[in-house]
Enzyme design. Structure first.
Site, short mmCIF file in Angstrom:
data_model
loop_
_atom_site.label_atom_id
_atom_site.label_comp_id
_atom_site.label_asym_id
_atom_site.label_seq_id
_atom_site.Cartn_x
_atom_site.Cartn_y
_atom_site.Cartn_z
N ASP A 293 55.40 -23.23 91.41
CA ASP A 293 54.57 -22.07 91.09
C ASP A 293 55.31 -20.87 91.64
O ASP A 293 55.37 -20.67 92.86
CB ASP A 293 53.19 -22.21 91.74
CG ASP A 293 52.27 -21.03 91.45
OD1 ASP A 293 52.77 -19.97 91.04
OD2 ASP A 293 51.05 -21.16 91.66
N VAL A 294 55.91 -20.06 90.76
CA VAL A 294 56.80 -18.99 91.21
C VAL A 294 56.06 -17.88 91.95
O VAL A 294 56.70 -17.03 92.57
CB VAL A 294 57.59 -18.39 90.04
CG1 VAL A 294 58.53 -19.43 89.44
CG2 VAL A 294 56.67 -17.81 88.97
N ASN B 52 61.32 -15.72 83.39
CA ASN B 52 60.56 -15.81 82.16
C ASN B 52 59.09 -16.18 82.38
O ASN B 52 58.23 -15.85 81.56
CB ASN B 52 61.21 -16.84 81.23
CG ASN B 52 60.34 -17.22 80.07
OD1 ASN B 52 60.12 -16.43 79.16
ND2 ASN B 52 59.80 -18.44 80.10
N LYS C 20 54.06 -5.95 83.14
CA LYS C 20 55.29 -5.82 82.36
C LYS C 20 55.91 -4.42 82.50
O LYS C 20 57.14 -4.28 82.47
CB LYS C 20 55.02 -6.15 80.89
CG LYS C 20 54.69 -7.62 80.66
CD LYS C 20 55.75 -8.56 81.22
CE LYS C 20 55.48 -10.01 80.92
NZ LYS C 20 56.54 -10.92 81.41
N TYR D 49 48.34 -7.83 82.02
CA TYR D 49 49.62 -8.18 81.42
C TYR D 49 50.50 -6.93 81.24
O TYR D 49 51.67 -6.92 81.64
CB TYR D 49 49.39 -8.86 80.08
CG TYR D 49 50.65 -9.46 79.47
CD1 TYR D 49 51.12 -10.69 79.90
CD2 TYR D 49 51.35 -8.80 78.46
CE1 TYR D 49 52.28 -11.24 79.34
CE2 TYR D 49 52.50 -9.34 77.90
CZ TYR D 49 52.95 -10.57 78.34
OH TYR D 49 54.08 -11.11 77.80
#
Length: 254
Positions: free
Chosen positions: A64-65, A91, A163, A159
């Site tokens: 889990d990054v 990614n 980003k 989101y």
């Protein structure tokens, strides 16, 4: 370019499906040894089989990054297996439900922040440490920004915010990495045909609140674009690339 990349090592996060798997496939075919990571080890192992990898040229590590301890274990496994890192493709990411911003819970917000932004930060930290210390020094970090790094969809605050933040992280790494031969660029992707974009093929809300089907493109085209960025000599860098379905409704008045 394949022979030049033969001894190089690439790490792809969110590699079990979709864009991550396509990038891992392209990098493997380009001659890289590839570390695939994501939360589901079974999906990672299946991805390695699907792209034609084996135990000598691929490594699957569940991670889990968004969790610092797990990221450290990931890079320890990478270092133990391959000894260096030449390319990191940040990614891994997720979205929140498409509901009004005031109805989102704190947990929904933080889940997206941890996956999309904290994950890229933590993996970049560890990659930079390795890239500075290894010989030859340096490497390349590629961040998945998404077209949402430029323009939001309706009801996409977590989101879109993350980003946009990735764009700032990309430029900061590109600046701070200069003395150490570390390049950093961002790929912004619009409507690749993956599990995540199936809703677009069924019809998705537009800026004017209408629902329309949006064209999608073959995800392998994205993988090839990532490989192109990765294969550049470190004296050159693609700071920003946009790859999108030609007829998607991005450029226009909305």
């Amino acid at each position: 370019m394949m022979n030049l990349a033969k001894s190089k090592v690439a790490l792809v996060t969110g590699a079990g499906t979709g864009i991550g798997r396509a990038a891992a496939k392209a990098l493997l075919k380009g001659g890289y040894q590839v570390v695939l990571t994501g939360r589901n080890l079974g999906k990672l192992e299946k991805a390695i089989a699907d792209i034609g990898g084996n135990q000598s040229n691929c490594l699957a590590v569940a991670c889990d990054v968004g969790k610092p301890d797990e990221v450290k274990k990931l890079f320890a496994a990478l270092s133990n297996q391959f000894g260096r890192i030449d390319v990191l493709f940040n990614n891994a990411g997720m979205g929140a439900p498409a509901i009004p911003m005031e109805d989102l819970s704190y947990e929904q917000w933080m889940n997206v922040v941890n996956a999309n932004l904290c994950g890229a930060f933590l993996c970049s930290q560890e990659a930079i440490r390795m890239m500075k210390a290894q010989s030859p020094q340096g490497g390349r970090i590629i961040n998945n920004g998404s077209i949402s790094a430029h323009a939001p969809r309706p009801m996409s605050a977590p989101y879109t915010a993350t980003k946009h933040a990735i764009s700032g992280l990309t430029k900061t790494i590109a600046l701070d990495g200069r003395p150490f031969n570390i390049a950093c660029g961002q790929i912004d992707i619009g409507n690749a045909a993956t599990e995540m974009t199936e809703r677009m093929a069924a019809g998705i809300m537009q800026a004017d609140q209408s629902i329309k089907v949006e064209p999608r493109m073959d995800v392998d085209h994205v993988g090839e674009a990532v490989l192109h960025m990765a294969q550049l000599p470190l004296e050159s860098n693609i700071l920003s690339m946009t790859i999108m379905a030609t007829n998607m409704p991005f450029v226009g008045r909305g």
